[in-house]
Design an enzyme around this catalytic site. Structure first.
Site, PDB file in Angstrom:
ATOM      1  CE  LYS A   1      -3.735  -2.343   2.518  1.00  0.00           C
ATOM      2  NZ  LYS A   1      -4.623  -2.288   3.711  1.00  0.00           N
TER       3      LYS A   1
ATOM      4  CE1 TYR B   1      -9.294  -3.204   0.965  1.00  0.00           C
ATOM      5  CE2 TYR B   1      -8.527  -1.168  -0.029  1.00  0.00           C
ATOM      6  CZ  TYR B   1      -8.275  -2.315   0.694  1.00  0.00           C
ATOM      7  OH  TYR B   1      -7.007  -2.588   1.167  1.00  0.00           O
TER       8      TYR B   1
ATOM      9  CG  ASN C   1      -3.320  -2.844   7.119  1.00  0.00           C
ATOM     10  OD1 ASN C   1      -3.205  -2.353   5.993  1.00  0.00           O
ATOM     11  ND2 ASN C   1      -4.377  -3.546   7.496  1.00  0.00           N
TER      12      ASN C   1
ATOM     13  CG  HIS D   1      -5.045  -6.255  -0.249  1.00  0.00           C
ATOM     14  ND1 HIS D   1      -6.239  -6.292   0.425  1.00  0.00           N
ATOM     15  CD2 HIS D   1      -5.207  -7.044  -1.348  1.00  0.00           C
ATOM     16  CE1 HIS D   1      -7.093  -7.082  -0.243  1.00  0.00           C
ATOM     17  NE2 HIS D   1      -6.485  -7.543  -1.325  1.00  0.00           N
TER      18      HIS D   1
ATOM     19  CD  GLU E   1      -8.939  -8.726  -3.561  1.00  0.00           C
ATOM     20  OE1 GLU E   1      -7.755  -9.085  -3.372  1.00  0.00           O
ATOM     21  OE2 GLU E   1      -9.768  -8.617  -2.645  1.00  0.00           O
TER      22      GLU E   1
HETATM   23  P1  DAT Z   1      -7.531  -7.214   5.290  1.00  0.00           P
HETATM   24  O1  DAT Z   1      -6.784  -6.071   4.663  1.00  0.00           O
HETATM   25  O2  DAT Z   1      -6.691  -7.927   6.314  1.00  0.00           O
HETATM   26  O3  DAT Z   1      -8.148  -8.158   4.289  1.00  0.00           O
HETATM   27  P2  DAT Z   1     -10.216  -6.163   5.726  1.00  0.00           P
HETATM   28  O4  DAT Z   1     -10.576  -6.695   4.383  1.00  0.00           O
HETATM   29  O5  DAT Z   1     -11.117  -6.480   6.868  1.00  0.00           O
HETATM   30  O6  DAT Z   1      -8.735  -6.574   6.140  1.00  0.00           O
HETATM   31  O7  DAT Z   1     -10.125  -4.576   5.649  1.00  0.00           O
HETATM   32  C1  DAT Z   1      -9.559  -3.956   4.515  1.00  0.00           C
HETATM   33  C2  DAT Z   1      -8.741  -2.781   4.972  1.00  0.00           C
HETATM   34  O8  DAT Z   1      -9.598  -1.801   5.543  1.00  0.00           O
HETATM   35  C3  DAT Z   1      -7.727  -3.106   6.076  1.00  0.00           C
HETATM   36  O9  DAT Z   1      -6.510  -3.600   5.553  1.00  0.00           O
HETATM   37  C4  DAT Z   1      -7.559  -1.782   6.736  1.00  0.00           C
HETATM   38  C5  DAT Z   1      -8.940  -1.164   6.632  1.00  0.00           C
HETATM   39  N1  DAT Z   1      -9.722  -1.421   7.848  1.00  0.00           N
HETATM   40  C6  DAT Z   1     -10.287  -2.591   8.227  1.00  0.00           C
HETATM   41  N2  DAT Z   1     -10.930  -2.482   9.392  1.00  0.00           N
HETATM   42  C7  DAT Z   1     -10.756  -1.178   9.769  1.00  0.00           C
HETATM   43  C8  DAT Z   1     -11.167  -0.406  10.889  1.00  0.00           C
HETATM   44  N3  DAT Z   1     -11.903  -0.942  11.865  1.00  0.00           N
HETATM   45  N4  DAT Z   1     -10.794   0.904  10.936  1.00  0.00           N
HETATM   46  C9  DAT Z   1     -10.053   1.453   9.956  1.00  0.00           C
HETATM   47  N5  DAT Z   1      -9.641   0.787   8.864  1.00  0.00           N
HETATM   48  C10 DAT Z   1      -9.979  -0.502   8.772  1.00  0.00           C
HETATM   49 MG    MG Z   2      -9.738  -7.951   3.019  1.00  0.00          MG
END
Ligand code: DAT
Ligand code: MG
Length: 149
Positions: free
Chosen positions: A9, A49, A112, A115, A126
């Protein structure tokens, strides 16, 4: 061999972690079959997303992911989807184990670093958002004879 979509990212690019992430992927034995740096468009980010469209963090997530260059990859290998999720670590870096990318390099869920697709359906979807078929290379890596039984 299974394929998955992986992204370093914009925070990972700004922090100079592209090589670190690529190195971990390669050393694990996974094969990079497509790789590009670009600034993801707003439309592609929203499609990527889409499952999070109703979440309160969605606008900031889209703003962040399109804020600067990111590195997109297609990564292939045995159980590549599961292995890449493990390489990256838990979504919230506070919960990510040391030895994972997020557990070693991140603290905030909104920054973080990486991805990776979470299922075969997500991986296919994706990969199609970010790459044309013609951009994915079919090749053998010489170490595959040692890597797989
Ligand atoms: P991942 O990236 O591990 O697949 P995800 O699909 O649940 O996780 O979420 C996508 C992204 O969205 C994640 O990398 C960071 C952001 N995100 C997820 N939960 C969040 C939260 N509670 N607050 C802020 N950003 C969040
Ligand atoms: Mg995800």
């Amino acid at each position: 061999m299974e394929q998955t979509y992986v992204m370093v990212k914009p925070d990972g690019v700004q922090r100079g972690l592209v090589g670190e992430v690529v190195s971990r992927i390669e050393k694990r034995g996974l094969k990079i079959v497509a790789l590009r740096m670009n600034v993801i468009s707003d439309a592609a980010a929203k499609e990527h997303y889409a499952e999070h469209a109703a979440r309160p963090f969605f606008p900031s997530l889209i703003g962040f992911i399109t804020s600067g260059p990111s590195v997109s990859m297609v990564v292939a290998g045995k159980d590549a989807i599961k292995v890449m999720r493990a390489v990256n670590g838990a979504t919230n870096p506070v919960d990510a184990a040391p030895g994972t990318v997020r557990g070693d390099f991140a603290l905030d869920v909104g920054r973080n670093v990486v991805h990776a697709s979470d299922s075969p359906e997500a991986a296919a979807r994706e990969i199609a958002i970010h790459f044309k078929d013609s951009e994915i290379a079919a090749y053998s890596r010489i170490d595959e004879v040692c890597l797989y039984e």
